[in-house]
Scaffold this motif. Structure first.
Motif, PDB file in Angstrom:
ATOM      1  N   SER A  47      43.991  21.947  61.358  1.00  0.00           N
ATOM      2  CA  SER A  47      44.226  21.534  59.976  1.00  0.00           C
ATOM      3  C   SER A  47      44.214  20.012  59.883  1.00  0.00           C
ATOM      4  N   VAL A  48      43.426  19.500  58.947  1.00  0.00           N
ATOM      5  CA  VAL A  48      43.434  18.083  58.612  1.00  0.00           C
ATOM      6  C   VAL A  48      43.820  17.926  57.143  1.00  0.00           C
ATOM      7  N   ASP A  49      44.449  18.957  56.617  1.00  0.00           N
ATOM      8  CA  ASP A  49      44.856  18.989  55.219  1.00  0.00           C
ATOM      9  C   ASP A  49      45.816  17.846  54.891  1.00  0.00           C
ATOM     10  N   LYS A  50      46.753  17.587  55.791  1.00  0.00           N
ATOM     11  CA  LYS A  50      47.740  16.528  55.560  1.00  0.00           C
ATOM     12  C   LYS A  50      47.044  15.182  55.358  1.00  0.00           C
ATOM     13  N   GLU A  51      46.035  14.893  56.167  1.00  0.00           N
ATOM     14  CA  GLU A  51      45.319  13.630  56.065  1.00  0.00           C
ATOM     15  C   GLU A  51      44.507  13.551  54.766  1.00  0.00           C
ATOM     16  N   TYR A  52      43.874  14.642  54.393  1.00  0.00           N
ATOM     17  CA  TYR A  52      43.099  14.657  53.143  1.00  0.00           C
ATOM     18  C   TYR A  52      44.011  14.424  51.946  1.00  0.00           C
ATOM     19  N   ARG A  53      45.160  15.064  51.957  1.00  0.00           N
ATOM     20  CA  ARG A  53      46.107  14.915  50.838  1.00  0.00           C
ATOM     21  C   ARG A  53      46.769  13.547  50.844  1.00  0.00           C
ATOM     22  N   ALA A  54      47.031  12.982  52.031  1.00  0.00           N
ATOM     23  CA  ALA A  54      47.610  11.640  52.120  1.00  0.00           C
ATOM     24  C   ALA A  54      46.624  10.598  51.588  1.00  0.00           C
ATOM     25  N   GLY A  55      45.349  10.750  51.930  1.00  0.00           N
ATOM     26  CA  GLY A  55      44.332   9.836  51.416  1.00  0.00           C
ATOM     27  C   GLY A  55      44.192   9.936  49.914  1.00  0.00           C
TER      28      GLY A  55
END
Length: 138
Positions: A67-75
């Motif tokens: 999951s890279v969801d956290k990074e996408y949402r943080a950006g």
């Protein structure tokens, strides 16, 4: 006009593969306007290059299954914080991207299959009532 533009469309090497999606027509269209370059993936802390990612049931995963969801949402949040209070006239976003796709995105199988939908950033911009133009329209 204040225009949000996917940085890759302006020639910034920020795509997952280290390249860009330079589009001369978009560059010409933006001349004389205030351009706000964005790359939610990079602003969320992901490297260049990076493993390709797609949205699976509303969550962004890379091709290796992480999951890279956290990074996408943080950006996305970082960009939204940056433009808070600004009058944004439109956004020109990269087609098919799990961040910026505004009409279609890949289906999460990494097979090249497109489905109707929006990327994480595009969905937020659309929900804000900002006019979004897909790069394929140029």
């Amino acid at each position: 006009m204040n225009i949000i533009v996917s940085a890759c469309l302006l020639g910034r090497d920020c795509k997952y593969n280290g390249g860009n999606n330079y589009n001369q027509k978009i560059v010409d269209f933006c001349k004389g306007h205030n351009v706000i370059e964005v790359c939610p993936e990079v602003e969320g802390g992901l490297p260049i290059p990076r493993v390709p990612a797609e949205i699976v049931d509303g969550v962004v995963f890379n091709k290796n299954g992480f999951s890279v969801d956290k990074e996408y949402r943080a950006g996305t949040k970082a960009i939204l914080d940056r433009i808070k209070g600004m009058k944004i006239d439109m956004a020109i976003l990269q087609s098919r991207s799990p961040s910026c796709g505004s009409k279609k995105v890949y289906d999460g199988t990494f097979s090249g299959t497109l489905i109707d939908g929006q990327g994480i950033f595009a969905k937020e911009v659309i929900n804000m009532g900002i006019k979004v133009i897909d790069s394929s329209e140029f």
